[in-house]
Design an enzyme around this catalytic site. Structure first.
Site, PDB file in Angstrom:
ATOM      1  N   ASN A 101       1.170  -1.283   0.058  1.00 46.22           N
ATOM      2  CA  ASN A 101      -0.280  -0.137  -0.117  1.00 46.22           C
ATOM      3  C   ASN A 101       0.923   1.317  -0.226  1.00 46.22           C
ATOM      4  O   ASN A 101       1.918   1.421  -0.642  1.00 46.22           O
ATOM      5  CB  ASN A 101      -0.991  -0.128   0.960  1.00 46.22           C
ATOM      6  CG  ASN A 101      -2.217   0.396   0.606  1.00 46.22           C
ATOM      7  OD1 ASN A 101      -2.705   1.602   0.407  1.00 46.22           O
ATOM      8  ND2 ASN A 101      -3.573  -0.436   0.850  1.00 46.22           N
ATOM      9  N   ARG A 102       0.156   2.783   0.935  1.00 45.78           N
ATOM     10  CA  ARG A 102       0.906   3.717   0.231  1.00 45.78           C
ATOM     11  C   ARG A 102       1.996   4.164   1.755  1.00 45.78           C
ATOM     12  O   ARG A 102       1.386   3.497   2.935  1.00 45.78           O
ATOM     13  CB  ARG A 102       0.038   4.363  -0.360  1.00 45.78           C
ATOM     14  CG  ARG A 102      -0.693   4.341  -1.951  1.00 45.78           C
ATOM     15  CD  ARG A 102      -2.370   4.932  -1.773  1.00 45.78           C
ATOM     16  NE  ARG A 102      -2.432   5.180  -2.919  1.00 45.78           N
ATOM     17  CZ  ARG A 102      -3.554   3.618  -3.553  1.00 45.78           C
ATOM     18  NH1 ARG A 102      -3.822   2.928  -2.565  1.00 45.78           N
ATOM     19  NH2 ARG A 102      -3.677   3.113  -4.614  1.00 45.78           N
ATOM     20  N   GLN A 120      -6.501  -4.128   2.126  1.00 46.78           N
ATOM     21  CA  GLN A 120      -7.680  -3.142   1.178  1.00 46.78           C
ATOM     22  C   GLN A 120      -8.483  -3.880   0.190  1.00 46.78           C
ATOM     23  O   GLN A 120      -7.858  -5.123   0.001  1.00 46.78           O
ATOM     24  CB  GLN A 120      -5.939  -2.593   0.987  1.00 46.78           C
ATOM     25  CG  GLN A 120      -6.872  -1.603  -0.135  1.00 46.78           C
ATOM     26  CD  GLN A 120      -6.180  -0.204   0.301  1.00 46.78           C
ATOM     27  OE1 GLN A 120      -6.555  -0.335   1.517  1.00 46.78           O
ATOM     28  NE2 GLN A 120      -6.394   0.796  -0.943  1.00 46.78           N
ATOM     29  N   HIS A 135       3.768   0.330  -2.609  1.00 44.81           N
ATOM     30  CA  HIS A 135       3.792  -1.366  -3.112  1.00 44.81           C
ATOM     31  C   HIS A 135       5.794  -1.050  -2.313  1.00 44.81           C
ATOM     32  O   HIS A 135       5.623  -2.266  -3.002  1.00 44.81           O
ATOM     33  CB  HIS A 135       3.330  -2.026  -4.377  1.00 44.81           C
ATOM     34  CG  HIS A 135       2.684  -1.769  -3.977  1.00 44.81           C
ATOM     35  ND1 HIS A 135       1.430  -2.138  -2.637  1.00 44.81           N
ATOM     36  CD2 HIS A 135       1.195  -1.991  -4.766  1.00 44.81           C
ATOM     37  CE1 HIS A 135      -0.580  -1.956  -3.097  1.00 44.81           C
ATOM     38  NE2 HIS A 135      -0.513  -2.379  -4.242  1.00 44.81           N
ATOM     39  N   HIS A 146      -0.939  -9.934  -4.245  1.00 41.81           N
ATOM     40  CA  HIS A 146      -1.508  -8.722  -4.736  1.00 41.81           C
ATOM     41  C   HIS A 146      -2.797  -9.121  -5.782  1.00 41.81           C
ATOM     42  O   HIS A 146      -3.112  -9.164  -7.047  1.00 41.81           O
ATOM     43  CB  HIS A 146      -1.046  -7.220  -5.662  1.00 41.81           C
ATOM     44  CG  HIS A 146      -1.963  -6.157  -5.774  1.00 41.81           C
ATOM     45  ND1 HIS A 146      -2.928  -6.167  -6.265  1.00 41.81           N
ATOM     46  CD2 HIS A 146      -1.280  -5.436  -5.280  1.00 41.81           C
ATOM     47  CE1 HIS A 146      -3.093  -4.749  -6.648  1.00 41.81           C
ATOM     48  NE2 HIS A 146      -2.415  -4.482  -5.590  1.00 41.81           N
ATOM     49  N   GLU A 179      -6.335  -7.535  -0.015  1.00 39.17           N
ATOM     50  CA  GLU A 179      -4.947  -7.661   0.265  1.00 39.17           C
ATOM     51  C   GLU A 179      -4.716  -7.252   1.555  1.00 39.17           C
ATOM     52  O   GLU A 179      -4.421  -6.749   2.518  1.00 39.17           O
ATOM     53  CB  GLU A 179      -3.977  -5.988  -0.297  1.00 39.17           C
ATOM     54  CG  GLU A 179      -4.828  -6.227  -2.678  1.00 39.17           C
ATOM     55  CD  GLU A 179      -4.504  -4.375  -2.217  1.00 39.17           C
ATOM     56  OE1 GLU A 179      -3.304  -3.825  -2.577  1.00 39.17           O
ATOM     57  OE2 GLU A 179      -5.347  -4.375  -3.234  1.00 39.17           O
TER      58      GLU A 179
END
Length: 386
Positions: free
Chosen positions: A54-55, A303, A83, A172, A350
């Site tokens: 993720n971010r 996610q 990622h 993913h 995720e």
């Protein structure tokens, strides 16, 4: 059931599951041409992503031990890091081994078929401190696939800056329980959308609010306030797709399990996952194929992403022009069986730590890994038919 895994990015490329007519369907998006993975056509299909999934906001972070030191990361998603950066774990060629049965049987004694992949990420790789050893183990059972991650810092590091890092790993895979095209079933058509899939969530009553760059604001929003986000009762993914926050493009939001909000210390990274019972958080069903899928994980949430920006035309090829511009070298048939992928043709679950956890004091202990501790997670996708 059967699956195919490649060493590039420890990637799940195919997952074959029987439907309600006992016909096998491949239920993950990807490519038949393996050289298409990690090209411009590939939105992380089936990849193991890290060092952090993720971010991370503004592509930077500091750690509480030394807050004056700011670690700078790749900004590969607008102003943020996504990622693990432009050369994250999904782009690496992992080592492969077949583990001994006793190592993978777990408490149930059911061994299944296992494959272990491993890699080493050096100190300051993509801007992250510490030399990190990483393992990904896939275990295929009669009706389930389990994906387990482990990571630990080099035990010989003497410098303080190499004795701490951050980690959050996930797979993913993009699922489509209708099945993706095969050479026998497709006439160069795109994979059908997943808007007819019925989804239900368990033990979840909120999601993380995000800003306009998909970074959590720190606010946990009750599902009661945004009906479009609420899957506590079964409903089709497409029912409220256009009412989702962020412009109605689809789901790209993190759902935390309730206990991670109410008792956050249970998910601090040093805790041994053997003391955490995998929690079933999501069930999904395709009325077209009759395939049911349940996801259980030791992670604090997941996610949900509905492939909002995936757009690959059938029979599209990648042209690598050489000295002669009229020569097409290494054509890449995009999509399995030359089929294409459209927005909402798959969904991702995720399972991971909270996005941007390191930049939120309440969440950061989920991702801080110290020398001598071990990162561990285990996620299982179980399949059945009606």
């Amino acid at each position: 059931m059967a699956c195919q895994i490649i060493s590039l990015g420890a990637t799940l490329t195919h997952l074959w599951v029987p439907d309600n007519k006992n016909t096998t369907r491949d239920v993950v998006l990807g490519f038949d041409d393996l050289t298409a993975y990690r090209t411009k056509h590939d939105p992380y299909f089936g990849a193991s992503v890290g060092r952090t999934a993720n971010r991370i906001a503004q592509g930077q972070f500091s750690v509480p031990d030394n807050p004056d030191v700011v670690y700078k990361l790749d900004r590969n998603n607008g102003p943020n890091s996504l990622h693990g950066g432009i050369d994250g774990f999904s782009f690496r060629n992992w080592d492969v081994e077949i583990p001994a049965e006793a190592e993978t049987s777990g408490k149930t004694g059911v061994t299944g078929t296992s494959l272990r992949l491993s890699m080493v990420s050096n100190h300051m790789d993509q801007g992250f401190p510490g030399r990190l050893h990483v393992q990904c183990t896939y275990r295929l059972l009669n009706s389930a696939i389990e994906i387990a991650y482990e990571a630990y810092l080099d035990s010989h590091a003497s410098q303080e800056s190499q004795q701490l890092t951050i980690v959050s790993l996930t797979n993913h895979a993009y699922f489509n329980l209708n099945g993706v095209p095969t050479l026998e079933s497709t006439n160069n058509t795109s994979t059908p959308r997943v808007t007819n899939h019925v989804m239900e969530m368990f033990g979840i009553d909120s999601y993380l609010e995000t800003d306009d760059t998909s970074i959590p604001t720190g606010t946990v929003l009750p599902l009661d306030e945004i009906p479009a986000m609420d899957f506590r009762k079964p409903k089709k993914i497409g029912d409220n797709l256009t009412q989702t926050p962020g412009g109605g493009l689809g789901y790209d939001h993190f759902y935390p399990v309730k206990i991670a909000i109410n008792e956050p210390n249970k998910f601090h990274l040093p805790n041994d996952i053997r003391r955490i019972i995998p929690t079933t958080m999501v069930k999904v069903y395709s009325p077209e194929s009759g395939i049911h899928m349940a996801m259980a994980t030791t992670e604090p949430g997941f996610q949900l992403y509905t492939a909002n920006f995936v757009q690959l035309e059938p029979n599209q090829i990648d042209v690598h022009a050489g000295n002669n511009d009229n020569v097409v070298a290494n054509p890449l048939q995009v999509g399995k069986a030359r089929g294409g992928y459209a927005p909402h043709s798959g969904f991702c679950l995720e399972a991971s730590k909270f996005p941007d956890a390191i930049n939120h004091p309440t969440w950061r202990d989920q991702v801080i890994l110290r020398q001598g501790d071990k990162y561990q997670s285990r996620t299982t996708f179980t399949f059945s038919t009606n």
